[in-house]
Design a protein around this motif. Structure first.
Motif, PDB file in Angstrom:
ATOM      1  N   GLU A   1     -17.936  -7.509 144.450  1.00 35.69           N
ATOM      2  CA  GLU A   1     -18.894  -6.922 143.506  1.00 35.69           C
ATOM      3  C   GLU A   1     -19.247  -7.925 142.404  1.00 35.69           C
ATOM      4  O   GLU A   1     -20.413  -8.079 142.025  1.00 35.69           O
ATOM      5  CB  GLU A   1     -18.304  -5.646 142.879  1.00 35.69           C
ATOM      6  CG  GLU A   1     -17.934  -4.558 143.873  1.00 35.69           C
ATOM      7  CD  GLU A   1     -19.160  -3.809 144.383  1.00 35.69           C
ATOM      8  OE1 GLU A   1     -20.263  -4.049 143.853  1.00 35.69           O
ATOM      9  OE2 GLU A   1     -19.000  -2.998 145.318  1.00 35.69           O
ATOM     10  N   ARG A   2     -18.240  -8.617 141.897  1.00 38.09           N
ATOM     11  CA  ARG A   2     -18.488  -9.618 140.861  1.00 38.09           C
ATOM     12  C   ARG A   2     -19.235 -10.823 141.422  1.00 38.09           C
ATOM     13  O   ARG A   2     -20.044 -11.435 140.732  1.00 38.09           O
ATOM     14  CB  ARG A   2     -17.182 -10.042 140.213  1.00 38.09           C
ATOM     15  CG  ARG A   2     -16.499  -8.943 139.413  1.00 38.09           C
ATOM     16  CD  ARG A   2     -15.266  -9.457 138.699  1.00 38.09           C
ATOM     17  NE  ARG A   2     -15.610 -10.478 137.721  1.00 38.09           N
ATOM     18  CZ  ARG A   2     -14.737 -11.257 137.107  1.00 38.09           C
ATOM     19  NH1 ARG A   2     -13.450 -11.149 137.421  1.00 38.09           N
ATOM     20  NH2 ARG A   2     -15.125 -12.146 136.227  1.00 38.09           N
ATOM     21  N   VAL A   3     -18.949 -11.170 142.666  1.00 34.58           N
ATOM     22  CA  VAL A   3     -19.693 -12.257 143.313  1.00 34.58           C
ATOM     23  C   VAL A   3     -21.168 -11.887 143.389  1.00 34.58           C
ATOM     24  O   VAL A   3     -22.051 -12.701 143.088  1.00 34.58           O
ATOM     25  CB  VAL A   3     -19.130 -12.537 144.721  1.00 34.58           C
ATOM     26  CG1 VAL A   3     -20.037 -13.517 145.473  1.00 34.58           C
ATOM     27  CG2 VAL A   3     -17.724 -13.105 144.622  1.00 34.58           C
ATOM     28  N   ALA A   4     -21.453 -10.632 143.774  1.00 32.09           N
ATOM     29  CA  ALA A   4     -22.835 -10.169 143.901  1.00 32.09           C
ATOM     30  C   ALA A   4     -23.565 -10.197 142.556  1.00 32.09           C
ATOM     31  O   ALA A   4     -24.785 -10.415 142.510  1.00 32.09           O
ATOM     32  CB  ALA A   4     -22.861  -8.761 144.483  1.00 32.09           C
ATOM     33  N   ARG A   5     -22.809 -10.022 141.466  1.00 33.69           N
ATOM     34  CA  ARG A   5     -23.412 -10.065 140.128  1.00 33.69           C
ATOM     35  C   ARG A   5     -23.481 -11.489 139.573  1.00 33.69           C
ATOM     36  O   ARG A   5     -23.933 -11.691 138.442  1.00 33.69           O
ATOM     37  CB  ARG A   5     -22.620  -9.177 139.160  1.00 33.69           C
ATOM     38  CG  ARG A   5     -22.651  -7.699 139.511  1.00 33.69           C
ATOM     39  CD  ARG A   5     -22.192  -6.837 138.343  1.00 33.69           C
ATOM     40  NE  ARG A   5     -20.820  -7.100 137.959  1.00 33.69           N
ATOM     41  CZ  ARG A   5     -19.764  -6.440 138.433  1.00 33.69           C
ATOM     42  NH1 ARG A   5     -19.941  -5.473 139.327  1.00 33.69           N
ATOM     43  NH2 ARG A   5     -18.549  -6.722 138.031  1.00 33.69           N
ATOM     44  N   GLY A   6     -23.003 -12.457 140.321  1.00 32.55           N
ATOM     45  CA  GLY A   6     -23.038 -13.846 139.884  1.00 32.55           C
ATOM     46  C   GLY A   6     -21.961 -14.205 138.882  1.00 32.55           C
ATOM     47  O   GLY A   6     -22.045 -15.234 138.220  1.00 32.55           O
TER      48      GLY A   6
END
Length: 268
Positions: free
Chosen positions: A184-189
């Motif tokens: 999820e944090r990866v998807a948010r950059g």
């Protein structure tokens, strides 16, 4: 002769000891004879995560200095009978790890065990260099953040230049273990992706261990998290063990979980 594997990283707190405990336990549960050693002299934690801290009588440094034999110092795991732990000393200095003493211990262990897992201290100082020097393979543990990956790149340079294999013209087989991963944090950059880390370090991916509360719970209870086969982290470590043994498995836990209808409607 057994295989010596060092679990290493440049940065502290990335999960080396958790990974050492789980990989060793996983290999032993597959029927291998396994020894796991704590090289972090002065700051030992492996015995805590393995749940055997109250059974420590002698340690790694005692064996090197001739105050105890390996038989006296090694602790048999109570859950997996073919798994043994050699704890580090809490009172000695890292300089107590002398090259000839470490070599003698590792030679004796590799003659007896299928796998010898070396839990390295963080960084590139004496203890870490001793842990990696005699290794056949290395599991480089990193978090998906820039500073951790950069420090791991420095460790890769040492593996390729300062180890016995490198000095003899050979190569240590390297594996990447990416821990505390949050899709999820990866998807948010907010975090590096698996692809980002692979491109920077350019070594084969052994496993992706998702961020999980079960890791802390397992550590606090003295149980390697791989024994929690319900948790994502436990399953991810089990997959990593399979790959270490040569199996080909798809990587899980690297994409955000798909939300159901009600989660999308109500923001769950």
């Amino acid at each position: 002769m057994g295989k010596i594997i060092v679990v290493t990283s440049g940065k502290g707190g990335v999960g080396k000891t958790t990974s050492s405990a789980s990989l060793a336990t996983g290999l032993a549960r597959r029927g291998m004879q396994v020894a796991v050693l704590d090289f972090d002299v002065g700051l030992r934690n492996l015995d805590l995560i393995m749940g055997c801290e109250r059974r420590v009588v002698y340690d790694f440094v005692n064996v090197i200095q001739g105050d105890a034999t390996l038989h006296q110092a090694m602790i048999r795991d109570k859950r997996v009978e073919n798994l043994f732990i050699l704890p580090a000393s809490q009172t000695k200095d890292k300089d107590a790890l002398r090259m000839e003493g470490v070599e003698k211990v590792l030679d004796e262990l590799s003659a007896r065990f299928d796998f010898v897992i070396c839990d390295s201290p963080a960084g590139i100082e004496h203890g870490a260099l001793m842990a990696m020097h005699f290794a056949d393979e290395a599991v480089v543990v990193t978090n998906p953040e820039v500073s951790s990956v950069r420090d791991s790149d420095r460790v890769l340079g040492l593996l390729q230049s300062k180890t016995r294999k490198a000095k003899n013209g050979g190569n240590i087989r390297e594996h990447l273990l990416l821990t505390r991963y949050d899709p999820e944090r990866v998807a948010r950059g907010e975090m590096l992706s698996v692809t980002d880390v692979e491109e920077i370090l350019a070594i084969p991916l052994l496993g992706v261990i998702p961020e999980s509360k079960s890791v802390l719970a397992a550590s606090n209870s003295g149980e390697p998290v791989i024994l929690d086969n319900v948790s994502d982290a436990g399953q991810a470590y089990e997959d990593a063990v399979s790959r270490l043994l040569g199996e080909t498995l798809p990587h899980r836990f690297i994409n955000p979980a798909k939300k159901g209808f009600f989660s999308r409607i109500f923001g769950g």
